[in-house]
Motif scaffolding. Structure first.
Motif, short mmCIF file in Angstrom:
data_model
loop_
_atom_site.label_atom_id
_atom_site.label_comp_id
_atom_site.label_asym_id
_atom_site.label_seq_id
_atom_site.Cartn_x
_atom_site.Cartn_y
_atom_site.Cartn_z
N MET A 65 -10.73 18.15 5.15
CA MET A 65 -10.82 17.14 4.27
C MET A 65 -9.51 16.80 3.80
O MET A 65 -9.36 15.40 3.55
N LYS A 66 -8.76 17.54 3.65
CA LYS A 66 -7.20 17.34 3.34
C LYS A 66 -6.57 16.44 4.31
O LYS A 66 -5.74 15.38 4.03
N ARG A 67 -6.69 16.64 5.57
CA ARG A 67 -5.98 16.17 6.68
C ARG A 67 -6.51 14.62 6.66
O ARG A 67 -5.75 13.77 6.95
N VAL A 68 -8.00 14.56 6.48
CA VAL A 68 -8.49 13.18 6.33
C VAL A 68 -7.94 12.30 5.44
O VAL A 68 -7.63 11.02 5.62
N ILE A 69 -7.72 12.95 4.26
CA ILE A 69 -7.27 12.18 3.01
C ILE A 69 -5.80 11.58 3.21
O ILE A 69 -5.54 10.68 3.13
N LEU A 70 -4.99 12.80 3.83
CA LEU A 70 -3.47 12.27 4.02
C LEU A 70 -3.63 11.13 5.14
O LEU A 70 -2.90 10.14 5.12
N LEU A 71 -4.33 11.37 6.27
CA LEU A 71 -4.19 10.11 7.37
C LEU A 71 -4.65 8.83 6.75
O LEU A 71 -4.34 7.81 7.00
N SER A 72 -5.77 8.84 6.03
CA SER A 72 -6.33 7.75 5.37
C SER A 72 -5.36 7.03 4.39
O SER A 72 -5.15 5.86 4.55
N ILE A 98 -11.04 0.94 7.53
CA ILE A 98 -11.41 2.06 8.27
C ILE A 98 -10.68 3.33 7.48
O ILE A 98 -11.50 4.31 7.33
N ALA A 99 -9.40 3.08 6.91
CA ALA A 99 -8.68 4.02 6.13
C ALA A 99 -9.76 4.33 4.78
O ALA A 99 -9.73 5.56 4.69
N ILE A 100 -10.02 3.35 4.18
CA ILE A 100 -10.80 3.73 2.87
C ILE A 100 -12.08 4.36 3.06
O ILE A 100 -12.55 5.19 2.53
N GLY A 101 -12.65 3.82 4.48
CA GLY A 101 -13.99 4.36 4.71
C GLY A 101 -14.05 5.81 5.09
O GLY A 101 -14.85 6.49 4.63
N ALA A 102 -12.94 6.22 5.75
CA ALA A 102 -12.80 7.39 6.00
C ALA A 102 -12.29 8.33 4.78
O ALA A 102 -12.79 9.77 4.78
N MET A 103 -11.81 7.94 3.78
CA MET A 103 -11.42 8.77 2.50
C MET A 103 -12.56 8.80 1.51
O MET A 103 -12.74 10.06 0.83
N LEU A 104 -13.46 7.73 1.43
CA LEU A 104 -14.69 7.89 0.19
C LEU A 104 -15.39 8.90 0.51
O LEU A 104 -15.59 9.88 -0.55
N PRO A 105 -15.99 9.36 1.57
CA PRO A 105 -17.06 10.34 1.70
C PRO A 105 -16.36 11.66 1.71
O PRO A 105 -17.03 12.77 1.14
N THR A 106 -15.04 11.79 2.03
CA THR A 106 -14.19 13.04 1.80
C THR A 106 -13.84 13.43 0.57
O THR A 106 -13.95 14.46 0.06
N LEU A 107 -13.65 12.50 -0.46
CA LEU A 107 -13.60 12.44 -1.81
C LEU A 107 -14.88 12.99 -2.45
O LEU A 107 -14.84 13.92 -3.33
N LEU A 127 3.29 7.71 -2.37
CA LEU A 127 3.46 8.73 -3.57
C LEU A 127 2.27 9.33 -3.83
O LEU A 127 2.40 10.72 -4.07
N LEU A 128 0.97 8.88 -3.39
CA LEU A 128 -0.32 9.79 -3.56
C LEU A 128 -0.41 10.73 -2.37
O LEU A 128 -0.84 11.76 -2.63
N ILE A 129 0.27 10.33 -1.13
CA ILE A 129 0.33 11.39 -0.02
C ILE A 129 1.26 12.50 -0.51
O ILE A 129 0.78 13.68 -0.08
N LYS A 177 1.02 18.43 -2.29
CA LYS A 177 1.29 19.50 -3.47
C LYS A 177 -0.04 19.99 -4.24
O LYS A 177 0.10 21.18 -4.07
N PHE A 178 -1.17 19.17 -4.43
CA PHE A 178 -1.75 19.46 -5.56
C PHE A 178 -3.26 19.86 -4.89
O PHE A 178 -4.07 20.74 -5.53
N ILE A 179 -3.62 19.18 -3.74
CA ILE A 179 -5.02 19.58 -3.03
C ILE A 179 -4.78 20.67 -1.94
O ILE A 179 -4.12 20.22 -1.15
N LYS A 180 -5.32 21.85 -2.22
CA LYS A 180 -5.19 22.97 -1.16
C LYS A 180 -6.05 22.68 -0.24
O LYS A 180 -6.88 21.87 0.16
#
Length: 413
Positions: free
Chosen positions: A285-292, A322-331, A387-389, A394-397
């Protein structure tokens, strides 16, 4: 013992985000038509989207509390009825009144109140139905988010088609779709019967909520920020696309709906695939968020520069989708699986509320900046993504220890 969830139950749950997405996104391609028919400015037309979202922002946490206290289905059904009534009011005012703008806004506020009590409750309901099966939870959340994004793909086409027939028909159609969802939810969603516990009093609820944010705030707040950011970018870009396709590329009506649906189609596909692949693994999940976030940041800065070249504009916005679509279900999965069942409705409601902040802000912000500050605003959005990356790193394990309940050490640092 495996918890069996029927196909019709899944369809019923998926219908709710679909209807609520249609209730908002379907109006984006027809906002320029509303401006002409009602005699309002671009900023005023953006408030037709914003009024819906603002009502949802403030009422979603209340709905989350009520769903934890009295049950998911008991909150969902009256909320869908409110959405139905809101569509009738907005549609009837547009049909019969010479100056319907105020009543359109009132109808939209009622629809937003309905959205507040329906859409966010689905996330904890999925968690309730699948209990401790993280893989099935992630997969089902992917289906729910895909339904949401499929609604976004379908909505510009439907909205444009309905408005081409009667300009106010999109309002009535929202009521029709809400009615279908009401019937499905009533008959097919069977909430699991566990041990009956005494509902928490408001004082205890507030105390527990404060405790959760104190324990898990280090990763919850970044997730909320990501939700705001993703929806702000999405709805800001959609509002801009709707305007630019008509005014620069001379594309309107149903054809504009299909063009608007292209980046949303890629968003839908990415959402579906991601929901299938993450399988409850926090590291993934963290990897997907960072790539997104990297994809959003790299693509959004070019939207303004390519707005006069239609093919390039669609390529850039499709990458963004594509980037937003990958991030939403992960969150969605990160929130649902990181919080205990008893507080799940409350916390997911705060998360859904944060997403609506982005939905509410996107169109009016874009209407204000797109004339003179277009490229600067998109570059700023890219910088915020970077900045969000850093914040996510730092904060999402990445080791399944986001929830303080599963790792007490999280709260000690």
């Amino acid at each position: 013992m495996e918890n069996k969830v029927s196909r019709w139950c899944l369809i019923s749950m998926a219908s709710i985000p679909l209807v609520m997405t249609l209730g908002n996104s379907m109006l984006i391609p027809v906002l320029p038509i509303f401006e002409k028919k009602v005699g309002i400015s671009s900023f005023q037309s953006s408030t037709i989207i914003t009024s819906y979202s603002l009502a949802a922002i403030f009422l979603i946490p209340v709905a989350g509390y009520l769903s934890d206290r009295f049950g998911r289905k008991i909150v969902i059904l009256p909320s869908l009825i409110l959405a139905f009534i809101g569509g009738v009011i907005a549609g009837f005012a547009s049909w019969k009144m010479s100056d319907p703008f105020l009543w359109i806004i009132i109808g939209r506020v009622l629809q937003g109140m309905g959205a507040a009590g329906a859409t966010p409750i689905i996330l904890p309901l999925v968690g309730d139905l699948y209990k401790d099966d993280d893989e099935k939870t992630s997969s089902c959340l992917g289906l729910i988010e895909t339904s949401n994004t499929f609604g976004k793909v379908l909505s510009p086409i439907l909205g444009a088609a309905f408005a081409a027939f009667l300009w106010f028909l999109p309002f009535f159609s929202i009521s029709f779709f809400s009615l279908i969802s009401i019937i499905l939810v009533f008959f097919f969603i069977k909430v699991p019967q566990g041990e009956k516990e005494e509902p928490k009093k408001l004082k205890e609820f507030l105390k527990n909520t404060k405790k959760i944010f104190k324990q898990d705030g280090k990763w919850l707040y970044p997730v909320f920020l990501l939700g705001i950011y993703a929806m702000l970018i999405l709805f800001g870009v959609l509002f801009f696309l709707s305007d630019i396709l008509e005014k620069v590329h001379d594309i309107d009506g149903v054809k504009k709906g299909f063009v608007l649906a292209i980046p949303l189609f890629f968003l839908c596909i990415a959402s579906f695939i991601t929901g299938k692949k993450i399988k409850g693994e926090t590291k993934t999940m963290k990897r997907v968020i960072l790539l997104s976030l990297a994809g959003i940041s790299a693509s959004v800065i070019f939207v303004g520069y390519v707005n006069k070249q239609l093919v390039l504009l669609l390529i850039v916005t499709s990458v963004l989708g594509i980037a937003i679509g990958a991030m939403l279900p992960t969150l969605d999965a990160l929130i649902t699986e990181g919080i205990e069942k008893e507080e799940r409705g409350t916390i997911t409601s705060f998360y859904s509320s944060s997403r609506f902040i982005g939905v509410a802000a996107g169109p009016p912000v874009m209407s204000l900046v797109m004339k003179e500050l277009l490229n600067i605003s998109y570059i700023s959005a890219g910088i915020i993504g970077v900045l969000l990356i850093l914040i996510v790193m730092k904060f999402i394990k990445g080791d399944n220890s986001n929830s303080a309940s599963s790792n007490p050490a999280v709260t000690s640092t």
